[in-house]
Scaffold this motif. Structure first.
Motif, short mmCIF file in Angstrom:
data_model
loop_
_atom_site.label_atom_id
_atom_site.label_comp_id
_atom_site.label_asym_id
_atom_site.label_seq_id
_atom_site.Cartn_x
_atom_site.Cartn_y
_atom_site.Cartn_z
N ILE A 144 -4.34 90.28 56.62
CA ILE A 144 -5.47 89.39 56.41
C ILE A 144 -5.00 87.94 56.36
O ILE A 144 -5.74 87.02 56.71
CB ILE A 144 -6.26 89.81 55.14
CG1 ILE A 144 -7.61 89.11 55.10
CG2 ILE A 144 -5.48 89.64 53.86
CD1 ILE A 144 -8.51 89.41 56.28
N GLU A 202 -10.49 90.01 64.13
CA GLU A 202 -10.20 90.94 63.03
C GLU A 202 -8.71 91.26 63.00
O GLU A 202 -7.97 90.90 63.90
CB GLU A 202 -11.01 92.24 63.19
CG GLU A 202 -10.66 93.04 64.43
CD GLU A 202 -11.50 94.30 64.60
OE1 GLU A 202 -12.40 94.55 63.79
OE2 GLU A 202 -11.22 95.05 65.56
N ARG A 203 -8.32 92.01 61.97
CA ARG A 203 -6.94 92.50 61.85
C ARG A 203 -6.68 93.57 62.88
O ARG A 203 -7.55 94.41 63.12
CB ARG A 203 -6.81 93.21 60.50
CG ARG A 203 -6.17 92.48 59.42
CD ARG A 203 -6.02 93.41 58.23
NE ARG A 203 -4.71 94.02 58.26
CZ ARG A 203 -4.28 94.90 57.36
NH1 ARG A 203 -5.07 95.31 56.39
NH2 ARG A 203 -3.07 95.39 57.42
N ASN A 209 -9.75 93.45 51.59
CA ASN A 209 -8.60 92.63 52.00
C ASN A 209 -7.54 92.53 50.91
O ASN A 209 -6.89 91.50 50.73
CB ASN A 209 -9.05 91.22 52.42
CG ASN A 209 -9.90 91.25 53.65
OD1 ASN A 209 -9.67 92.10 54.52
ND2 ASN A 209 -10.86 90.37 53.75
N LYS A 246 -6.96 84.89 58.05
CA LYS A 246 -7.40 83.71 57.25
C LYS A 246 -6.76 82.44 57.78
O LYS A 246 -7.41 81.39 57.84
CB LYS A 246 -7.02 83.89 55.78
CG LYS A 246 -7.79 84.99 55.08
CD LYS A 246 -9.13 84.50 54.55
CE LYS A 246 -9.93 85.62 53.94
NZ LYS A 246 -11.36 85.57 54.19
N GLN A 281 -8.48 98.18 51.37
CA GLN A 281 -8.32 97.58 52.71
C GLN A 281 -9.55 96.73 53.05
O GLN A 281 -9.42 95.62 53.55
CB GLN A 281 -8.15 98.67 53.77
CG GLN A 281 -6.86 99.46 53.63
CD GLN A 281 -6.72 100.49 54.74
OE1 GLN A 281 -7.05 100.24 55.89
NE2 GLN A 281 -6.23 101.67 54.39
#
Ligand code: UDP
Length: 245
Positions: A69, A84-85, A209, A73, A206
């Motif tokens: 994350i 997204e991740r 985050n 970020k 998860q």
């Protein structure tokens, strides 16, 4: 479609979702296109800043995905958001599913001997149609060419390398030229999770985050490594101020 990239502290992340990344890699697996994937978290980005040789290895990758994350970020702070991740463990699971579907060949390298044995059992049980052409634990003599020779001979479609950072990227970068094909990806501690010796954070952690915090609680000895996170955040703010990538 042209791939889009976001540079964070000099590392070029692919602007992608998990779904698109998996589709891209499925194509490359089926076309036998040699591919090097790095799933990079803030610790990896910080390592590239400290170690120019490691940076050269990461620069050789065809794709660097946002694992963690912190990276997502960071991109947001820079005003260049990533969707997204694309976490290493999840990407590995998706690739194993493709191998199973297409009956492709797998090689697994890394982790302690008893861990890899257990991880292999899990893979055989959960993905019975893929062909496991070989595996080796991760505590070998780097001068001994027998592992790479085996890979050259058996020509796996996917090579999972779980030697931790920075060894896994170094190993892949050093051997990539010697092989004809294969998707090579560093998967860190993923064999420990496959083996059941390390538990992944529950889904709710998860989703919130907080996977990094769960890991810290479970393995407090990681605290020193986690200092990479605040250092990474400071550097990202620095990049935002100077506008330099
Ligand atoms: N590992 C290995 N060979 C080594 C060092 C580490 O195979 O020389 C393995 C280790 O057993 C573990 C994995 O690499 O399964 C990941 O190690 P670590 O937790 O240090 O890395 P991370 O997951 O944070 O990248």
């Amino acid at each position: 479609m042209q791939d889009k990239f976001v540079s964070i502290l000099g590392v070029n992340f692919i602007h992608t979702t998990m779904k698109d990344m998996v589709a891209r890699l499925r194509k490359r697996l089926l076309n036998e296109e040699k591919t090097f994937v790095v799933t990079a978290n803030p610790e990896i980005v910080m390592k590239t800043l400290e170690d120019p040789t490691y940076k050269q290895y990461v620069d050789l990758a065809d794709y660097v995905t946002a694992d963690g994350i912190g990276v997502v970020k960071g991109a947001q702070i820079l005003g260049k958001p990533l969707p997204e991740r694309v976490a290493g463990y999840d990407l590995m699971r998706n690739l194993l599913a493709i191998l199973n579907e297409e009956k492709l060949k797998l090689y697994m390298l890394g982790a302690q001997e008893e861990t890899i044995e257990k991880a292999v059992e899990t893979v055989k049980r959960e993905y019975p149609n893929l062909q496991l052409v070989g595996y080796h634990h991760g505590f070998f003599n780097w001068e001994d060419p027998s592992i790479i020779n085996e890979i050259k001979e058996k020509k796996p479609d996917l090579v999972l390398v779980a030697l931790g950072v920075p060894r896994q990227e170094k190993w892949i970068a050093e051997h990539l030229e010697e092989v004809e094909k294969g998707v090579f990806i560093g998967v860190g501690g993923s064999f420990d999770v496959l083996a059941g010796t390390v538990k992944r954070a529950p889904e709710i952690w998860q989703k919130l985050n907080l996977e990094w915090f769960y890991r810290l609680l479970k393995q407090p000895s990681r605290w020193r490594r986690m200092l990479a996170l605040p250092h990474f955040a400071l550097k990202v703010f620095g990049q935002k101020l100077t506008g330099k990538s």
